[in-house]
Design a protein around this motif. Structure first.
Motif, mmCIF file in Angstrom:
data_model
loop_
_atom_site.group_PDB
_atom_site.id
_atom_site.type_symbol
_atom_site.label_atom_id
_atom_site.label_comp_id
_atom_site.label_asym_id
_atom_site.label_seq_id
_atom_site.Cartn_x
_atom_site.Cartn_y
_atom_site.Cartn_z
ATOM 1 N N ALA A 149 -3.090 -2.741 -4.917
ATOM 2 C CA ALA A 149 -4.438 -2.585 -5.472
ATOM 3 C C ALA A 149 -5.352 -1.821 -4.532
ATOM 4 O O ALA A 149 -6.211 -1.048 -4.966
ATOM 5 C CB ALA A 149 -5.032 -3.960 -5.778
ATOM 6 N N SER A 150 -5.160 -2.004 -3.224
ATOM 7 C CA SER A 150 -6.035 -1.341 -2.255
ATOM 8 C C SER A 150 -5.852 0.169 -2.248
ATOM 9 O O SER A 150 -6.749 0.901 -1.793
ATOM 10 C CB SER A 150 -5.787 -1.904 -0.850
ATOM 11 O OG SER A 150 -4.533 -1.517 -0.343
ATOM 12 N N THR A 151 -4.724 0.669 -2.737
ATOM 13 C CA THR A 151 -4.528 2.114 -2.829
ATOM 14 C C THR A 151 -4.802 2.637 -4.239
ATOM 15 O O THR A 151 -5.416 3.692 -4.402
ATOM 16 C CB THR A 151 -3.092 2.510 -2.445
ATOM 17 O OG1 THR A 151 -2.158 1.847 -3.311
ATOM 18 C CG2 THR A 151 -2.771 2.137 -1.017
ATOM 19 N N ALA B 80 0.833 -1.207 0.000
ATOM 20 C CA ALA B 80 0.000 0.000 0.000
ATOM 21 C C ALA B 80 0.861 1.249 0.000
ATOM 22 O O ALA B 80 0.609 2.212 -0.738
ATOM 23 C CB ALA B 80 -0.929 0.000 1.210
ATOM 24 N N LEU B 81 1.896 1.247 0.823
ATOM 25 C CA LEU B 81 2.778 2.410 0.915
ATOM 26 C C LEU B 81 3.519 2.632 -0.395
ATOM 27 O O LEU B 81 3.588 3.757 -0.910
ATOM 28 C CB LEU B 81 3.764 2.199 2.063
ATOM 29 C CG LEU B 81 4.482 3.428 2.610
ATOM 30 C CD1 LEU B 81 3.487 4.443 3.152
ATOM 31 C CD2 LEU B 81 5.461 3.018 3.699
ATOM 32 N N LEU B 82 4.065 1.561 -0.957
ATOM 33 C CA LEU B 82 4.790 1.679 -2.224
ATOM 34 C C LEU B 82 3.841 1.971 -3.382
ATOM 35 O O LEU B 82 4.163 2.770 -4.277
ATOM 36 C CB LEU B 82 5.553 0.384 -2.506
ATOM 37 C CG LEU B 82 6.696 0.031 -1.560
ATOM 38 C CD1 LEU B 82 7.286 -1.322 -1.920
ATOM 39 C CD2 LEU B 82 7.776 1.108 -1.587
ATOM 40 N N GLY B 83 2.668 1.328 -3.364
ATOM 41 C CA GLY B 83 1.736 1.497 -4.469
ATOM 42 C C GLY B 83 1.270 2.929 -4.629
ATOM 43 O O GLY B 83 1.159 3.442 -5.747
ATOM 44 N N GLY B 84 1.002 3.596 -3.499
ATOM 45 C CA GLY B 84 0.574 4.987 -3.574
ATOM 46 C C GLY B 84 1.626 5.878 -4.190
ATOM 47 O O GLY B 84 1.337 6.688 -5.075
ATOM 48 N N ARG B 85 2.861 5.744 -3.738
ATOM 49 C CA ARG B 85 3.938 6.580 -4.261
ATOM 50 C C ARG B 85 4.269 6.250 -5.710
ATOM 51 O O ARG B 85 4.494 7.143 -6.529
ATOM 52 C CB ARG B 85 5.194 6.421 -3.392
ATOM 53 C CG ARG B 85 5.056 6.963 -1.988
ATOM 54 C CD ARG B 85 4.662 8.436 -1.982
ATOM 55 N NE ARG B 85 5.815 9.318 -2.049
ATOM 56 C CZ ARG B 85 5.737 10.628 -2.233
ATOM 57 N NH1 ARG B 85 4.559 11.195 -2.409
ATOM 58 N NH2 ARG B 85 6.818 11.373 -2.271
ATOM 59 N N LEU B 86 4.325 4.950 -6.033
ATOM 60 C CA LEU B 86 4.650 4.564 -7.400
ATOM 61 C C LEU B 86 3.553 4.979 -8.379
ATOM 62 O O LEU B 86 3.840 5.359 -9.513
ATOM 63 C CB LEU B 86 4.878 3.054 -7.479
ATOM 64 C CG LEU B 86 6.173 2.545 -6.836
ATOM 65 C CD1 LEU B 86 6.212 1.026 -6.841
ATOM 66 C CD2 LEU B 86 7.395 3.118 -7.547
ATOM 67 N N SER B 87 2.309 4.951 -7.933
ATOM 68 C CA SER B 87 1.233 5.381 -8.828
ATOM 69 C C SER B 87 1.293 6.880 -9.070
ATOM 70 O O SER B 87 0.886 7.362 -10.127
ATOM 71 C CB SER B 87 -0.133 4.991 -8.257
ATOM 72 O OG SER B 87 -0.499 5.800 -7.167
ATOM 73 N N ASP B 88 1.798 7.647 -8.101
ATOM 74 C CA ASP B 88 2.025 9.076 -8.327
ATOM 75 C C ASP B 88 3.102 9.290 -9.386
ATOM 76 O O ASP B 88 3.011 10.194 -10.213
ATOM 77 C CB ASP B 88 2.464 9.754 -7.027
ATOM 78 C CG ASP B 88 1.290 10.151 -6.135
ATOM 79 O OD1 ASP B 88 0.138 10.088 -6.607
ATOM 80 O OD2 ASP B 88 1.532 10.513 -4.967
ATOM 81 N N ALA B 89 4.132 8.448 -9.345
ATOM 82 C CA ALA B 89 5.254 8.635 -10.266
ATOM 83 C C ALA B 89 4.988 8.034 -11.643
ATOM 84 O O ALA B 89 5.322 8.637 -12.666
ATOM 85 C CB ALA B 89 6.514 8.010 -9.658
ATOM 86 N N LEU B 90 4.403 6.845 -11.685
ATOM 87 C CA LEU B 90 4.282 6.095 -12.935
ATOM 88 C C LEU B 90 2.910 6.211 -13.584
ATOM 89 O O LEU B 90 2.784 5.959 -14.787
ATOM 90 C CB LEU B 90 4.589 4.614 -12.681
ATOM 91 C CG LEU B 90 5.953 4.289 -12.067
ATOM 92 C CD1 LEU B 90 6.064 2.797 -11.802
ATOM 93 C CD2 LEU B 90 7.075 4.767 -12.974
#
Length: 481
Positions: free
Chosen positions: A132-134, A79-89
């Motif tokens: 997926a949850s983020t 969740a922590l990584l997904g949020g940040r990576l979705s901001d970047a990618l």
């Protein structure tokens, strides 16, 4: 003046109109919600797979807890990584990548020769579930018009409980038909590969979030996406509103907020704490003690193991029914009202389960059926008033520049609370039984109720941009006009 002009811009938006763009939005939400379906199946399948897995691999109480909770703690990291990576990618690209991780994790788990490989597969699935949850709620919230954002974003939670119900049904069928096979648990897990493939193929054809594109100055692409999910005049007006709200910095620079800046800014810090509080409170109702260990709870109440496996389908069915009811209410009932009703009902159910387990001694013929009925009532109240509302709320409450960071941290805390319950619930049941466990959940529910009543702002009926301005202006409990 900035807030006033923004509100004027929102009022001037053309109304939603029927047309093929509404169908397109529906297709996008269905495809993205395969991420929620995977979330639900992977968290629910352990409920029925754990006992045959334990018998086949020789697991004890500790290693059972590790297998169950490894997915959950990995989901916190995801969740922590997904949020940040979705901001970047980008939201879409992340969902494609998560589909691959879901598939690989399933293959590792199905082929696992022993305990260590099972944990490795569960960790991979946990990273994908957390991501997926983020990403799915944010993707849907950023694509949906504010008038129906609740029902669009809430579809993900319905997909989650459909996935959990599918896991319970698959477990019951395979457990009854193939329970004599040592590897039946591998077949239970293998089913997860199908929605992973569907998510991967489907997201390759879906658009990127228009707000994510606009935040990088890619206005033409953002408008092109909006034109596929809005009428022409609404698409143009909505992009103009996003630009005026400052979501797209000049020159295309994506000015993301860092955690240190969030913590230094009072209204951002308060918004982050509210998001964390809502996510953790939802988990501390103990809902996933039923979703992960429902068979154990029902055996403890007096059912046989086989009867508990079949009876366990009932909470899954009521979860789906409650989710559909919640979806119908989501654009009609304020979020705060929904959360307050939910915590009131779930806390009452906890008290009643505790009382029933005291009043009806073990061995009493109606004890298991009374506790099953109360568990079903608890799951129904939870799903109707809390689960959908929580995920919709977390997708709405953070401003654009910290949305990925904010929801990532809030869901990270959510998964940590989930993991603590997953790891500790077998020991808690063993130490204090059903009675003490559910009285403890009731006490936590009362604290959560007070938190929602005093701290949580309303988000329904506002665009994401308007909500950001209202929170920044210091109106934390402003009600929808």
């Amino acid at each position: 003046m900035a807030v006033a002009s923004h509100l004027d811009a929102e009022v001037a938006l053309p109304p939603l109109a029927p047309g093929p763009h509404r169908a397109r939005l529906g297709v996008i939400s269905i495809v993205a919600c395969f991420g929620g379906l995977l979330f639900g199946y992977d968290t629910g399948v352990i409920n029925g797979a754990l006992r045959p897995m334990s018998a086949a691999l020789g697991l004890d109480a500790l290693t059972e807890g590790v297998v169950t909770s490894s997915l959950v703690f990995a989901a916190a990291v995801g969740a922590l990584l997904g949020g940040r990576l979705s901001d970047a990618l980008g939201r879409r690209r992340m969902l494609v990548a998560l589909a691959v991780v879901f598939f690989v994790g399933t293959v590792v788990l199905v082929l696992a020769p022993g305990f260590e490989a099972v944990v490795a597969g569960r960790v991979l699935l946990g990273l994908a579930v957390g991501g997926a949850s983020t990403v799915v709620p944010v993707y849907l919230a950023e694509l949906a018009p504010f008038e129906i954002r609740g029902s669009i974003s809430g579809r993900n939670e319905v997909a989650i409980v459909v996935g959990q119900l599918a896991a319970f049904v698959v477990n019951a069928i395979l457990g009854s038909a193939l329970g004599h096979l040592d590897g039946v648990w591998r077949i239970m897990f293998a089913v997860c590969a199908l929605p992973a493939i569907a998510l991967f193929v489907g997201m390759l054809r879906m658009p990127e979030s228009p707000r994510w594109l606009a935040a990088r100055g890619r206005h033409d692409e953002a408008l092109a996406v909006l034109r596929t999910v809005r009428a022409e005049d609404r698409a143009v007006a909505e992009l103009a509103q996003i630009e005026r709200a400052g979501d797209a910095p000049d020159g295309g620079r994506h000015d993301r907020l860092r955690l240190a800046e969030v913590l230094r800014t009072p209204w951002l810090r308060r918004g982050l704490l509210i998001g964390i509080g809502v996510g953790v409170a939802q988990q501390l109702t103990g809902i996933n003690s039923i979703m992960y260990y429902g068979q154990t709870v029902l055996v403890e109440s007096g059912f046989s193991a086989q009867a508990a496996l079949i009876a366990n389908v009932a909470p899954g069915v009521i979860a789906v029914v409650g989710g559909l009811v919640a979806l119908a209410m989501m654009d009609r009932l304020d979020r705060r009202t929904t959360l307050l009703i939910g915590f009131s009902l779930t806390t009452l159910c906890h008290v009643l389960i505790g009382v029933a387990s005291v009043a009806l001694e073990p061995g009493h013929p109606i004890r298991p059926f009374v506790i099953l009925a109360l568990v079903v009532a608890f799951v129904g109240a939870m799903q109707t008033f809390l689960n959908v509302a929580t995920w919709v709320y977390l997708s709405e409450v953070f401003p654009q520049r910290m949305r990925g960071l904010g929801i990532g941290i809030a869901v990270f805390a959510h998964w940590l609370a989930n993991g603590a319950i997953a790891l500790g619930f077998p020991s808690l049941i063993g130490a204090v039984g059903i009675t003490g466990t559910f009285f403890l959940f009731a006490a936590v529910g009362a604290v959560a109720l007070a938190f929602i009543a005093t701290q949580v702002p309303e988000t329904r009926g506002r665009s994401l941009e308007r909500l950001e301005h209202e929170l920044a202006a210091g109106r934390p409990l402003a009600r929808r006009r």
